[in-house]
Design an enzyme around this catalytic site. Sequence first.
Site, short mmCIF file in Angstrom:
data_model
loop_
_atom_site.label_atom_id
_atom_site.label_comp_id
_atom_site.label_asym_id
_atom_site.label_seq_id
_atom_site.Cartn_x
_atom_site.Cartn_y
_atom_site.Cartn_z
N GLY A 21 0.80 -1.21 0.00
CA GLY A 21 0.00 0.00 0.00
C GLY A 21 0.83 1.26 0.00
N MET A 22 2.05 1.20 0.55
CA MET A 22 2.88 2.38 0.65
C MET A 22 3.84 2.54 -0.52
SD MET A 22 2.12 4.18 3.31
CE MET A 22 3.58 5.17 3.63
N GLY A 23 4.08 1.49 -1.28
CA GLY A 23 5.02 1.62 -2.39
C GLY A 23 5.53 0.28 -2.87
N ASP A 136 3.50 -2.11 11.97
CA ASP A 136 2.96 -3.05 10.99
C ASP A 136 3.54 -4.44 11.22
OD1 ASP A 136 1.40 -3.90 8.89
OD2 ASP A 136 2.82 -3.26 7.33
#
Length: 439
Positions: A21-23, A136
Amino acid sequence: MARGERVGGRYRLVALLGRGGMGEVHEAEDLELGRRVAVKLLNAVGGMEPDGEAMERFRREARAMARIEHPGVVTLYDSGLHKGTAYLVMQVLDGRNLAHLVATTGALPVSAASWIAHGMARALAVAHQSGVLHRDIKPSNVILTRDGRVVLHDFGLARLAGERAITAAGVVLGSPQFMAPEAIKGGLAKASADLYGLGACLYFMLTGESPLGPVVDVGAVVERALGPGVPRLSGRADGPPGELAALVDRLCAQDPEERPREAAEVAEALEAFTAGGQEYVTDRLTALQRDHAVRTAQGVRLTKGPEYAWDEVAVPGPRGEDPAPVKARPAHARGGETPTLSDHTRRMVLGSMSRETALSRQREAVNLVQRGELEAAARMLAAVVPVCVARLGPDHPTTLTSQYWQAVCLARLDAGREALELLARVNRYVDRRRGAASD
């Protein structure tokens, strides 16, 4: 970003390792130091200005990550901005993540699960002491290495304790299966949220089950997380020893105040259950890596010639090395279909690889073998060898040398029988070359 692109003018992208989701994360070559690295591009927080407030926050987070020095935490080498996208440069970890281990093995023995959780707790203790939260914790972010380490990675989603998270609007940090309820609600996460993730991972290892049941609907998972929560292990007939079950229940408590206070406390409680765990995990990892290397080698098949299924030659390496000693062993069980390079992949590689690039990739693979990074070397050789066979010929020195090093990989992964088979095939080509040269 495309393979071959240079990030920050220094890191040449080699292969995409994964997206989230972040990259995205790429394997890359550090052109200044000549080493493999992982480059994480934070695409979700792109559009940064070099002198902007967001970039300054990013620099602060990178500095916080760099303060953590522990074998259980991935090492941060560098950070910067590339075309408006922030990036982190980290060590490449060769091993298996915890999600893969449990998926292939099922529930782990108490000793193995406790040893992995103990390593996670020790790493978290160091991170928390440095003021960094992971945010996370989940099985895919726990790497188990063949040399016997438990390593937490993806601290790119971490933040300094008490600071504002670096994230784009609408991006959710973490997986609901392993996120603390207070984090799902959007509250300020504390160290206790990381301990909840640790407890959920321990539940996953001990039971082989997702903490909040099968993932059919994310909304339903969130409802379980905020409602009944993770099922208790205490009193479960097939559960772990009572003290360990009670610890998992405390870690997964809905109320942060009911969880253990510190990661160091959790590590101390787990230590009593770890005897023999490291040996089990390293043996299992060795078997998984060996089987993958064997399947990869055997799965390379070209349409021309029955001898082309393996790879290259029993020619001494650049340093005059011989293959590692090999011993015949019984065939081991291999699950699933044998993988092969797709026609599309082969055409793409054939179209882009020249004699010079084939030799360059072979040298990279040899360096990996010599550093003990055997699985990465096996993957690289599995791509190089069929291209060499098709473009240079099965008896070309580059082809034969690549096959020799593929056999070395197999031998060092204890796939002695398969290594000997490959060397026998290679020797046949070497004998043909010698016979042709003497005519």
